[in-house]
Scaffold this motif. Sequence first.
Motif, PDB file in Angstrom:
ATOM      1  N   TYR A  14       0.834  -1.207   0.000  1.00  0.00           N
ATOM      2  CA  TYR A  14       0.000   0.000   0.000  1.00  0.00           C
ATOM      3  C   TYR A  14       0.873   1.264   0.000  1.00  0.00           C
ATOM      4  O   TYR A  14       0.485   2.299  -0.540  1.00  0.00           O
TER       5      TYR A  14
ATOM      6  N   GLY B 109      -5.403   2.913  -5.230  1.00  0.00           N
ATOM      7  CA  GLY B 109      -6.077   1.864  -4.460  1.00  0.00           C
ATOM      8  C   GLY B 109      -7.580   1.997  -4.610  1.00  0.00           C
ATOM      9  O   GLY B 109      -8.106   3.105  -4.675  1.00  0.00           O
TER      10      GLY B 109
ATOM     11  N   ALA C  85      -8.723   3.836   2.568  1.00  0.00           N
ATOM     12  CA  ALA C  85      -7.552   3.342   3.303  1.00  0.00           C
ATOM     13  C   ALA C  85      -7.932   2.643   4.610  1.00  0.00           C
ATOM     14  O   ALA C  85      -7.373   1.604   4.970  1.00  0.00           O
TER      15      ALA C  85
ATOM     16  N   ARG D  35      -8.962  -1.040   4.053  1.00  0.00           N
ATOM     17  CA  ARG D  35      -8.171  -1.868   3.153  1.00  0.00           C
ATOM     18  C   ARG D  35      -7.931  -3.267   3.718  1.00  0.00           C
ATOM     19  O   ARG D  35      -7.712  -3.441   4.915  1.00  0.00           O
TER      20      ARG D  35
ATOM     21  N   ALA E 144      -4.853  -6.584  -2.156  1.00  0.00           N
ATOM     22  CA  ALA E 144      -4.660  -5.182  -2.514  1.00  0.00           C
ATOM     23  C   ALA E 144      -5.184  -4.993  -3.934  1.00  0.00           C
ATOM     24  O   ALA E 144      -4.650  -5.568  -4.883  1.00  0.00           O
TER      25      ALA E 144
END
Lengths: 385, 385
Positions: free
Chosen positions: A292, A304, A308, A311, A316
Amino acid sequence: MRGEVTLNRNQLNFSGGPGALPDRVLIQVQEAIANVPEVGLSVLGISHRSDWFAAVVEEVSQNIRRLLDLPENYHVLLLQGGATQQFSMVPMTLLRGKTAPAEYLHTGYWSGKAIPEAVKVGALRTVWDGSGNGFTRLPTDDELAFSPAAPYLHYASNETVEGLQFHRVLGREDVPRVCDMSSDFLSRPCEAERFSLIYAHAQKNIGPAGVTVVLVRDALLAKTRAGTQGGALGNLPGFLDYGSHIAAKSNFNTPPVFAIYVVLLVTRWLLQDMGGLAAMAAKNQAKADLLYQVIDRSDGFYRGRAMARDRSSMNAVFTLPNEALTQQFLAEAMATGMSGLDGHRAVGGLRASLYNGLSLAAVEYLAGFMHDFRRRHASLKPGKR
Amino acid sequence: MRGEVTLNRNQLNFSGGPGALPDRVLIQVQEAIANVPEVGLSVLGISHRSDWFAAVVEEVSQNIRRLLDLPENYHVLLLQGGATQQFSMVPMTLLRGKTAPAEYLHTGYWSGKAIPEAVKVGALRTVWDGSGNGFTRLPTDDELAFSPAAPYLHYASNETVEGLQFHRVLGREDVPRVCDMSSDFLSRPCEAERFSLIYAHAQKNIGPAGVTVVLVRDALLAKTRAGTQGGALGNLPGFLDYGSHIAAKSNFNTPPVFAIYVVLLVTRWLLQDMGGLAAMAAKNQAKADLLYQVIDRSDGFYRGRAMARDRSSMNAVFTLPNEALTQQFLAEAMATGMSGLDGHRAVGGLRASLYNGLSLAAVEYLAGFMHDFRRRHASLKPGKR
């Protein structure tokens, strides 16, 4: 960075599942195809009624109990049919004959698969639906209101397709929690004793496709049976009845001996080589943090998919500026030995799955490749000429 | 006779199932655990959504079609859950909403397992019940009267526990035949086109436990769907609906990739090394003939369980004069490398299973041992002092 460690293609398999297994386990499996040392026969030809196999099932169960600090009042079952079978077994067991709706979270592709199967059985309320935001985030506690009358709450701890993962336990203590942990089971401690039923197919973190672990609290089944009207479970096929499998110690009908044996080897590896789930979780988190970080520090070259906060440490999911670069990324990655990096067909883009079997060295290799790929392609942007 | 051919313990595995697989297949499986040649990854880590796996499923399907001369109007499905799941899927699909009873034969342990699961779904008539004669024989045609109104007829072609096998096709041409061929599938030609649905788990003749082959005639499902009242199949879980698996080409939910790959290797071996099912059947018959000859010419020292007419070419079930001799036989056999010769726990005694993977040389080895064992122990009889 690349080239310092020699990794084979199995060690660079970032597939969303079936996932990479540790080399140490693959070597033991290979031996067992010819000859399980303590039996003298191929694992493919050993009877499921043998003392050896009964001991395998018992050791898998004990290893899972040790890894999760699972109390004695839970059954550990090894079944077939994947999470998909559990999508039906759960409501058939817990929802039949009930009037209050079961509560489900719809947080992505896989939790969304569970819902229509439950609807076939009884009333259901979707507590939260992330489709409006394209499944790019998970709900906060403020967005969730659970009913104390629900027969149970169902959610998925990790969504592989969208790369979302809950980093807390949801729901009320007085309503049975049922959780699909297929894609992060035994990747971290999970406060198992706060759940009434946990299910997970093997093919992400703990073995090959073909076996599913179910942990179920004894009182849940006792309560359910007593609570059904006129024996609502009476017509359930034997193989869909948790009780059949409990009574038969996961040998109600011929179990997938090979897949269960691989799970045994992986649980031994988790206990002996990895040092348990806290250590495994730290390693998994380090892998995810590294990846990340590359994404976050790429000036938007890599983006992404998930917020966040939510996550996943397992998957990912990210994108490149355009489809041509995505295809080039995949082709170049493949040429350097990495595979399984294409996103799920439902969302496209890229996905790096970082299951237990994938080493930090493999993620370092991928991170190095991503740096390099970005340097070469970001410099081609018109503004930089 | 013993000692002329060097056989390893896998080649002397007479287990009732999971059964022995050919050495050639075991060697290929071992390679695939490290690396499937055309992919470069362990078979345990290859995605079920890969082109490679789609080609595996397609080739398995084509190989089975070739082996059985199966017409195009049949679907070949690769499912989980074993025969046990089929015990339920068959009536859920063909019996729901019907008034006329389905017809079942109760010829032994395994056909007897199918009946209570069908009873949960609808009306059933037991056409013949062999429990009165201790399942030592099968019915003659004179003892069977089938109804033209039955939704289907269900029977098992081979009973592993009792060592009984039908050497003809039963039933009416105008009633769909459903047959559990779990223990003799691909061991001989079977006139597949005379059946509407055939199911067989892999772990006897064609692979490891964990995958089940279903052959289903397209018209059977079309007719059933059209014939149900108000969508009797509407509530069926997706994974119990043959239609889901047909539409998804056996990839409705994650299939047992490894087990299916082994089935591929076995079907290739049947086509290329064995020369097809007629040749395989001749070999299997020669193995059975040799063993039954030893039994029949033993002056009653060995006694076959089944009436000679109905003997199975897959499972020779026999007894010795007493339990002490039985235990001695098993211990001595084990000491010479043979395993799996103990009878099923339901009937005791001895059982030699002679599935595809077991060679004639292995049966010769067993026959030699049986001659020798008899000579040594029959001579101890009081009258011979």
